[in-house]
Structures are given as structure tokens and as C-alpha cells.
Design a protein around this motif. Structure first.
Motif, short mmCIF file in Angstrom:
data_model
loop_
_atom_site.label_atom_id
_atom_site.label_comp_id
_atom_site.label_asym_id
_atom_site.label_seq_id
_atom_site.Cartn_x
_atom_site.Cartn_y
_atom_site.Cartn_z
N ALA A 197 -1.49 -1.09 -4.22
CA ALA A 197 -2.75 -0.16 -4.11
C ALA A 197 -2.36 1.19 -3.87
O ALA A 197 -1.28 1.29 -2.83
CB ALA A 197 -3.66 -0.75 -2.84
N HIS A 226 -7.12 4.22 -5.23
CA HIS A 226 -8.19 4.70 -4.55
C HIS A 226 -7.96 6.22 -4.22
O HIS A 226 -7.19 6.64 -3.77
CB HIS A 226 -8.01 4.17 -3.09
CG HIS A 226 -8.17 2.63 -3.42
ND1 HIS A 226 -9.30 1.78 -3.24
CD2 HIS A 226 -7.20 1.53 -3.27
CE1 HIS A 226 -9.08 0.44 -3.33
NE2 HIS A 226 -7.70 0.23 -3.35
N ILE A 254 -3.18 5.04 -2.68
CA ILE A 254 -4.11 6.20 -2.08
C ILE A 254 -3.79 7.44 -2.47
O ILE A 254 -2.64 7.72 -2.29
CB ILE A 254 -4.55 5.92 -0.66
CG1 ILE A 254 -5.04 4.62 -0.18
CG2 ILE A 254 -5.06 7.09 -0.10
CD1 ILE A 254 -5.23 4.23 1.10
N VAL A 297 -9.85 0.11 2.98
CA VAL A 297 -9.00 -0.17 1.96
C VAL A 297 -7.79 -1.19 2.70
O VAL A 297 -7.48 -2.27 2.13
CB VAL A 297 -7.93 1.19 1.38
CG1 VAL A 297 -6.82 0.61 0.49
CG2 VAL A 297 -9.18 1.92 0.64
N THR A 340 -4.05 -0.56 -8.21
CA THR A 340 -5.53 -0.45 -7.96
C THR A 340 -5.32 1.09 -7.14
O THR A 340 -4.84 1.10 -6.20
CB THR A 340 -6.14 -1.46 -6.90
OG1 THR A 340 -6.13 -2.82 -7.42
CG2 THR A 340 -7.51 -1.07 -6.61
N LEU A 367 0.58 -1.06 -0.18
CA LEU A 367 -0.07 -0.04 0.09
C LEU A 367 0.85 1.32 0.07
O LEU A 367 1.79 1.53 0.85
CB LEU A 367 -0.86 -0.19 1.29
CG LEU A 367 -1.90 1.20 1.45
CD1 LEU A 367 -2.76 1.42 0.47
CD2 LEU A 367 -2.42 1.21 2.86
N LEU A 406 -7.23 -4.97 1.68
CA LEU A 406 -5.91 -5.37 1.21
C LEU A 406 -4.98 -6.17 2.13
O LEU A 406 -4.38 -7.08 1.70
CB LEU A 406 -5.04 -4.17 0.74
CG LEU A 406 -3.72 -4.38 0.12
CD1 LEU A 406 -3.87 -4.97 -1.40
CD2 LEU A 406 -2.93 -3.05 -0.24
#
Length: 333
Positions: free
Chosen positions: A28, A58, A30, A71, A56, A4, A75
Motif C-alpha cells: 500500500a 492512497h 501513501i 489506512v 494500492t 506500507l 491494512l
């Protein structure tokens, strides 16, 4: 690994995500896509990352705790790199509350989300600005860092202190890395290299603060990303120091690490590199140093070398050339 990255549409986050995707990791990202600078630039970065099906995106703000935790819950990341922040020393003079909200409250939310689902390693981006009002050079991780000169530095130092408490209470392995004046392709428009390049190409004068007497330990973005990825494999372990220079906490799996090459460059030499890369001379307007700015930054990289075996070494002349080539292509300049 499942990774992340907060601030994935930012300058550093984009480069880090691209490197991790190339290594085969699932990422992922953000980002809140705020308007601190050109949102189109952030969207272009995310668009490139989204070409990889293992990325991915967000779009959310880390100050939105339920959205962030949703999230992380989904994840269960094995590695978290927290880069999302309100950046910029000069903007801090205009909107200090943005730094308290994003850098302190938002970072607390990241820590809490990681407390609930502990990753193998949490890395958090801090800054050389935390060294503040010190005449001691170069900056060592164990130097006092309690004389912040601006709210940006104060908010990042607050983040470090909060992170230490979480590392102690919940045995969460945390590394706070302090980076030094990062530059390179896809850089932020508010930073000196971007502003100098844009102004010189437009035939406009550039403002030279501190009357050109400042110096910075410039770090090329690829070197920074290499250091972060290497550090990720070395989570702090309580009681396991790598040497006398280690900033490892005596009571927590926590350390701070400088990411800088230890080679300060004079501002006028940096400007000369920009002029050389552009093939044009700049008209210079000399100004006083702005409030909250320090005259010199200089990293002691011994701990980074001990942990990763490398320190940033891309020369400014080459790094600036890479940025200028990207700028000309992206903006058609």
C-alpha cells in the motif's frame, strides 16, 4: 508480507515499491502528490506501480492523522517504510514551515499509527545531513548529530529522537536509515544530476556550487533499495548488538544505520561523468557554497555491512549512464 510505504510516488518510494512487488509482497502506498516538483512525474511512477494488482495507492497527506490511521487500521502492515518527507536543503531556506509540518508532525503521526498497530519493523528515512557541522570523517552512526546546519537536517534529527522515544515506550522496533545523496533513474528534478543533465542538453550553463570543491558519497538508487530490503529483515532487538560499531540503543529496540558506500566523489568528477554520458561539455558557472550545505559527506558503512553483508558499490560512471538513458527515453531528449 503486507507493506506500507509512505512517499510511494517519490523517487525512492517508487523504486522500493517496485522491488517489493517483484518479490511478491502486497504494498500500500501513501503520497500527497504535492507540487514541490513536477506532479506528472509522481503520477507516472504511481501509474507504473498500479499495473500490479497487489499495489494500492492512497493519495493523502501524513499530516492528516485520521486519514493515515484509517489506512493503517485497514491494512495492519507487517512492515512500514516511512519515506514521505519534505526534501531539499535549499528549499528549506524558503519554506522552513513545510519541514516542521511534514517531517516532524507527519512522522509523529506515522509513529502513533504504528504504536496502535505495531509492525514487525518500522524503517524511517533520515539523512546524512544530520551530521551537520563536523570535521570528523567518515560519518559514523555514533557520532554527535546535534549541530544541524539547516531546518531539513534539524527536522530529520527530530524525527530520529521521537522514534527513539516510541521505541523505548512501546517496544516498537525502529531503524532510522541515513542515506547519502541518492541518484538514478526517475530521480528528483531538484537534484544536481537532473539539473545538470537538463541544462547541458539544452545548451545552458550549469551552476557549480562550492567552486567545485565539494564531495558527496553518492548512492545509486538500486543499491539503496537493496540495502533497505535487507535491513527490513533485521529489526533491532534490545540487548542484541552485532558488534562494537552498532548504534543499537541501550534502552530500546532502536538503531540508526548509514546507507552509503564510503566512497566520496569529488563534484567535478561527478560532472565529468555526466558530460561523458551525454557526450557534451558543460559551460560552468562557479558559485559559493549555499547556506546550510556541507563540503563533504562520507559514510562509514561498517554497521550496514555487519547487518546485511553488503554496501552500495555501483560506480558513479555507470549510475550516471543509467540515469541519462532513462532521461532521454522519458523526456525524448
Amino acid at each position: 508480507m503486507r507493506v506500507l510505504i509512505t512517499g510511494s510516488a517519490g523517487f525512492i518510494g517508487f523504486h522500493l515499491a517496485r522491488r517489493l512487488l517483484a518479490k511478491g509482497h502486497t504494498v500500500a502506498g501513501i503520497d500527497n502528490m504535492n507540487a514541490y516538483y513536477d506532479v506528472a512525474l509522481k503520477q507516472a511512477r504511481h501509474a507504473i506501480l498500479s499495473e500490479d494488482p497487489r499495489f494500492t495507492p492512497h493519495v493523502l497527506d501524513i499530516t492528516d492523522r485520521p486519514a493515515l490511521e484509517a489506512v493503517v487500521d485497514g491494512l495492519r502492515p507487517e512492515l512500514v517504510v516511512h519515506l514521505a518527507a519534505q526534501a531539499g536543503v535549499r528549499h528549506a531556506l524558503k519554506a522552513p514551515e513545510d519541514y516542521v509540518s511534514s517531517n516532524i508532525q507527519g512522522s509523529f503521526h506515522v509513529l502513533e499509527a504504528c504504536r496502535k498497530h505495531p509492525p514487525a519493523h518500522l524503517l524511517m528515512a533520515s539523512t546524512s545531513s544530520v551530521y551537520g557541522a563536523t570535521d570528523k570523517l567518515p560519518f559514523r552512526e555514533d557520532d554527535q548529530a546535534d549541530t544541524a546546519l539547516n531546518i531539513y537536517a534539524a527536522s530529520k534529527r527530530s524525527m530520529e529522537v521521537m522514534a527513539h522515544s516510541h521505541a523505548h515506550l512501546w517496544k516498537l522496533p525502529v531503524t532510522c536509515f541515513r542515506f547519502f545523496t541518492v541518484y538514478g533513474p526517475w530521480g528528483r528534478p531538484d537534484m544536481a544530476l537532473f539539473r545538470f543533465t537538463r541544462a547541458i542538453l539544452a545548451g545552458e550553463p550549469i551552476e557549480v556550487y562550492g567552486h567545485g570543491r565539494m564531495a558527496r558519497d553518492f548512492t545509486y538508487v538500486d543499491d539503496l533499495v537493496e540495502a533497505i530490503t535487507r535491513l527490513a529483515a533485521h529489526p533491532p532487538v534490545e540487548g542484541h548488538q552485532v558488534g562494537e560499531m552498532d548504534s543499537l540503543s541501550p534502552v530500546a529496540p532502536f538503531r540508526v544505520v548509514n546507507i552509503g558506500g564510503g566512497n566520496p566523489v569529488q563534484l567535478m568528477d561527478f560532472i565529468a561523468a555526466v558530460e561523458s554520458a551525454l557526450g557534451r561539455q558543460a559551460e560552468k558557472l562557479y558559485r559559493d557554497r549555499q547556506p546550510g550545505e556541507v563540503e563533504t559527506t562520507w559514510a562509514e558503512p561498517a554497521l550496514l555491512r555487519a547487518l546485511t553483508g553488503e554496501v552500495p558499490e555501483t560506480p558513479v560512471t555507470r549510475g550516471v549512464q543509467e540515469f541519462v538513458a532513462w532521461y532521454r527515453e522519458f523526456y525524448g531528449a
